[in-house]
Design an enzyme around this catalytic site. Structure first.
Site, PDB file in Angstrom:
ATOM      1  N   LYS A  38      55.863  42.660 -34.192  1.00  0.00           N
ATOM      2  CA  LYS A  38      54.885  41.527 -34.205  1.00  0.00           C
ATOM      3  C   LYS A  38      55.467  40.437 -33.241  1.00  0.00           C
ATOM      4  O   LYS A  38      56.426  39.859 -33.754  1.00  0.00           O
ATOM      5  CB  LYS A  38      54.752  41.063 -35.537  1.00  0.00           C
ATOM      6  CG  LYS A  38      53.648  40.006 -35.904  1.00  0.00           C
ATOM      7  CD  LYS A  38      53.235  38.905 -34.964  1.00  0.00           C
ATOM      8  CE  LYS A  38      53.240  37.617 -35.310  1.00  0.00           C
ATOM      9  NZ  LYS A  38      53.026  36.824 -33.982  1.00  0.00           N
ATOM     10  N   GLU A  52      67.326  35.353 -38.340  1.00  0.00           N
ATOM     11  CA  GLU A  52      67.979  34.896 -37.392  1.00  0.00           C
ATOM     12  C   GLU A  52      67.340  33.596 -36.953  1.00  0.00           C
ATOM     13  O   GLU A  52      66.101  33.522 -36.114  1.00  0.00           O
ATOM     14  CB  GLU A  52      68.245  35.642 -35.923  1.00  0.00           C
ATOM     15  CG  GLU A  52      69.349  35.040 -35.160  1.00  0.00           C
ATOM     16  CD  GLU A  52      68.853  34.270 -33.985  1.00  0.00           C
ATOM     17  OE1 GLU A  52      69.065  32.970 -34.096  1.00  0.00           O
ATOM     18  OE2 GLU A  52      68.430  34.862 -32.968  1.00  0.00           O
ATOM     19  N   CYS A 101      68.114  29.443 -29.356  1.00  0.00           N
ATOM     20  CA  CYS A 101      68.324  28.854 -30.735  1.00  0.00           C
ATOM     21  C   CYS A 101      70.079  28.420 -30.814  1.00  0.00           C
ATOM     22  O   CYS A 101      70.267  27.718 -31.726  1.00  0.00           O
ATOM     23  CB  CYS A 101      67.835  29.681 -31.858  1.00  0.00           C
ATOM     24  SG  CYS A 101      68.406  31.477 -31.245  1.00  0.00           S
ATOM     25  N   GLU A 116      66.434  20.552 -34.709  1.00  0.00           N
ATOM     26  CA  GLU A 116      66.537  21.265 -33.547  1.00  0.00           C
ATOM     27  C   GLU A 116      65.218  20.989 -32.723  1.00  0.00           C
ATOM     28  O   GLU A 116      64.313  21.042 -33.272  1.00  0.00           O
ATOM     29  CB  GLU A 116      66.304  22.753 -34.218  1.00  0.00           C
ATOM     30  CG  GLU A 116      66.277  23.795 -32.847  1.00  0.00           C
ATOM     31  CD  GLU A 116      66.221  25.293 -33.330  1.00  0.00           C
ATOM     32  OE1 GLU A 116      65.489  25.639 -34.231  1.00  0.00           O
ATOM     33  OE2 GLU A 116      66.915  25.904 -32.845  1.00  0.00           O
TER      34      GLU A 116
HETATM   35  P1  ADP Z   1      58.525  28.769 -33.212  1.00  0.00           P
HETATM   36  O1  ADP Z   1      58.308  27.671 -33.935  1.00  0.00           O
HETATM   37  O2  ADP Z   1      59.897  28.740 -32.348  1.00  0.00           O
HETATM   38  O3  ADP Z   1      57.540  29.278 -32.459  1.00  0.00           O
HETATM   39  P2  ADP Z   1      58.052  30.392 -35.445  1.00  0.00           P
HETATM   40  O4  ADP Z   1      59.007  30.714 -36.699  1.00  0.00           O
HETATM   41  O5  ADP Z   1      57.052  29.673 -35.614  1.00  0.00           O
HETATM   42  O6  ADP Z   1      58.991  29.909 -34.373  1.00  0.00           O
HETATM   43  O7  ADP Z   1      57.670  31.793 -34.762  1.00  0.00           O
HETATM   44  C1  ADP Z   1      58.596  33.074 -34.734  1.00  0.00           C
HETATM   45  C2  ADP Z   1      57.735  34.257 -34.998  1.00  0.00           C
HETATM   46  O8  ADP Z   1      57.221  34.062 -36.348  1.00  0.00           O
HETATM   47  C3  ADP Z   1      56.524  34.334 -34.203  1.00  0.00           C
HETATM   48  O9  ADP Z   1      56.169  35.707 -33.844  1.00  0.00           O
HETATM   49  C4  ADP Z   1      55.493  33.790 -35.195  1.00  0.00           C
HETATM   50  O10 ADP Z   1      54.048  34.463 -34.853  1.00  0.00           O
HETATM   51  C5  ADP Z   1      55.981  34.297 -36.566  1.00  0.00           C
HETATM   52  N1  ADP Z   1      55.440  33.496 -37.503  1.00  0.00           N
HETATM   53  C6  ADP Z   1      54.840  32.244 -37.524  1.00  0.00           C
HETATM   54  N2  ADP Z   1      54.560  31.913 -38.849  1.00  0.00           N
HETATM   55  C7  ADP Z   1      54.638  32.856 -39.636  1.00  0.00           C
HETATM   56  C8  ADP Z   1      54.388  33.222 -41.182  1.00  0.00           C
HETATM   57  N3  ADP Z   1      53.973  32.225 -41.926  1.00  0.00           N
HETATM   58  N4  ADP Z   1      54.749  34.716 -41.373  1.00  0.00           N
HETATM   59  C9  ADP Z   1      55.410  35.463 -40.850  1.00  0.00           C
HETATM   60  N5  ADP Z   1      55.426  35.280 -39.458  1.00  0.00           N
HETATM   61  C10 ADP Z   1      55.351  34.032 -38.655  1.00  0.00           C
END
Ligand code: ADP
Length: 494
Positions: A185, A261, A296, A395
């Site tokens: 994903k 991570e 990161c 961050e």
């Molecule tokens: P950033 O803030 O750097 O975009 P995220 O943690 O939101 O970091 O995103 C990292 C990954 O996690 C992306 O692929 C995003 O689509 C996914 N993601 C965001 N929210 C969720 C969630 N509630 N459950 C699973 N995956 C998620």
């Protein structure tokens, strides 16, 4: 030269990749977003949901239990993955163009740094897999034991947008080489290069169903994947807040294995015994500003002995000028835009907060923007700020470094460890005992001594505290994508 026009020649795949075929979301929905480069619309990428995740997991499960991939010998898997690495290299310009188009990072940087690194990750793991041994419990009478590493089965990977194919490769390469099937994903901000890679997996000889990509939003697709009862391991890179949710999803469903991570606020300690402050400033700038700070493990929190502060700041201001952003498609530019308008606004809010708290804010002089709507941030240095300011503790994920002064190395260490994060850090000193003392006591997963970021694929990468759990990279990564199984054997031979 501007390479934007080269996009027109590409046949860009925007559908999900399930069971060896590109397919629309069952709902037929597509995503739309605004480019941070010039405000144009990027659209039509499949917006999948839980039904599509079910389809991908079913395909992955069928492929896994058929043994079509899992039962291949390590040498066979190695040869397929080396072919994939070669195909990535052949398609490097297209992969770089796609990532620039979606994320705004400079094409030069993708072409010469990020994508070549992703290719090397695939090669590193492929080359390692047939040198990997299991263990044995030595014979005692008529018994002995085999301690084996077995695949988890179907695994899921949820990845970020800041270095898309590198982080993807950190996950899919060891996962596939250990025999798992995978459902990936990608971040909604960076799906296209992974879809291109999906086509290459088929060309390399990875059987249908073994490698799948489900595009869409995190709270829908990522959540469904992390909650899925047939997924036996979920491997994530992203924010700490999302990482915590992933842990919850695993607990709410089938106790799947989890590796995370997450974020960081890397401490970069420069002590009174550092004789090479100019080099420390140069290396800081190289690692802090090259991708608009969207890394990161970026060394975003300098903690410096006050006797070295003036010299360091003078050098750092000069070094910043090498990282002034511009049009990411212009091959003259090594730095492009931040990933989105939202990210741009978030960074600006932190800079405004620092100013409102009376901090000193220095910004490199910019150049004329290539577009009114370009979301680029000048390299920014914040000093004279309280250690408990949100600008220091949170961050920012932008080209913004904070510089704190201390009176001793002991104080530097205490301040460095006073953080929820613990991903990476550094110490700059010419006193070996001091270097080792700080390295030993810094609460992080990776410490650099008189350097930063020049570790290679053999170095495990992953943090402590709210920076996550588990490790990417290195042969230890094979352990993440497998389980230990003991086979205890009794025999009658004599
Ligand atoms: P950033 O803030 O750097 O975009 P995220 O943690 O939101 O970091 O995103 C990292 C990954 O996690 C992306 O692929 C995003 O689509 C996914 N993601 C965001 N929210 C969720 C969630 N509630 N459950 C699973 N995956 C998620």
């Amino acid at each position: 030269m501007n390479v934007r026009e080269n996009l027109k020649a590409l046949n860009i795949e925007k559908r999900a990749y399930i069971d060896g075929k590109f397919v629309d979301a069952v709902s037929g929905k597509v995503m739309q977003k605004i480019s941070s480069i010039d405000g144009t619309i990027i659209d039509n990428i499949a917006e999948c949901d839980a039904v599509d995740v079910d389809r991908a997991v079913d395909a992955a499960k069928r492929a896994y239990f058929s043994g079509v991939w899992a039962d291949k010998s390590p040498a066979e898997k190695k040869s397929v993955m080396l072919k994939l690495a070669a195909l990535m290299e052949e398609n490097i310009e297209e992969l770089a163009l796609l990532d620039t188009f979606e994320t705004g990072r400079s094409y030069q940087n993708y072409l010469h740094d990020s994508i070549p690194k992703a290719v090397e990750v695939v090669r590193y793991f492929a080359e390692a897999v047939d040198k990997y041994y299991d263990k044995m419990i030595p014979p005692r009478g008529k018994d002995f034991g085999l301690i084996t590493r077995v695949p988890l089965g179907v695994v899921g990977a949820i990845t970020p947008w800041n270095d898309p194919l590198v982080v993807d490769a950190w996950k899919f390469a060891p996962a596939l080489l250990m025999g798992n099937s995978i459902v990936m994903k990608p971040a909604e901000q960076a799906s296209l290069s992974l879809l291109k890679l999906a086509a290459l997996t088929s060309e390399a000889g990875i059987p249908d169903g073994v490698f799948n990509v489900v595009t869409g939003y995190g709270e829908i697709v990522g959540k469904a994947l992390a909650l899925h009862r047939d997924v036996r391991g979920i491997f994530f890179t992203g924010s700490s807040d999302t990482g915590k949710k992933i842990l919850t999803y695993a607990g709410q469903s089938n106790m799947k294995k989890v590796a995370l991570e997450c974020g960081g606020k890397g401490a970069y300690i420069v002590t009174a015994n550092c004789n090479n402050v100019g080099e420390a400033a140069k290396v800081l700038a190289d690692n802090m500003f090259y991708n608009q700070g969207q890394i990161c493990s970026a060394p975003s929190r300098v903690i410096i002995d006050k006797t070295k502060f003036d010299e360091f700041m003078n050098c750092l201001r000069t070094e910043c000028e090498r990282y002034v952003p511009g049009d990411p498609f212009d091959t003259e530019n090594n730095v492009g835009c931040v990933v989105s308008v939202e990210q741009y606004q978030k960074i600006q809010n932190y800079i405004a907060l620092a100013k409102s708290e009376g901090a000193e804010v220095y910004q490199a002089v910019g150049r004329k923007k290539h577009s009114e709507k370009a979301a680029c941030v000048q390299p920014t240095i914040i000093s004279n700020i309280a250690a408990n300011s949100r600008v220091v503790t949170e961050e920012i994920f932008g080209p913004v470094v904070v510089v704190l002064t201390v009176n001793s190395t002991a104080e530097a260490l205490t301040l460095a460890n006073d953080s929820n994060y613990g991903l990476a850090g550094a110490v700059w000193t010419n006193d070996f005992d001091e270097a080792f003392h700080v390295a030993k006591n810094l609460e992080v997963g990776l410490v650099h001594v008189n350097s930063y970021g020049n570790d290679d694929n053999s170095a495990p990468f992953g943090g402590v505290k709210e920076s996550g759990l588990g490790k990417d990279k290195s042969i230890y990564s094979f352990d993440e994508y497998s389980d230990l199984k003991t086979i205890w054997i009794h025999h009658s031979a004599h």
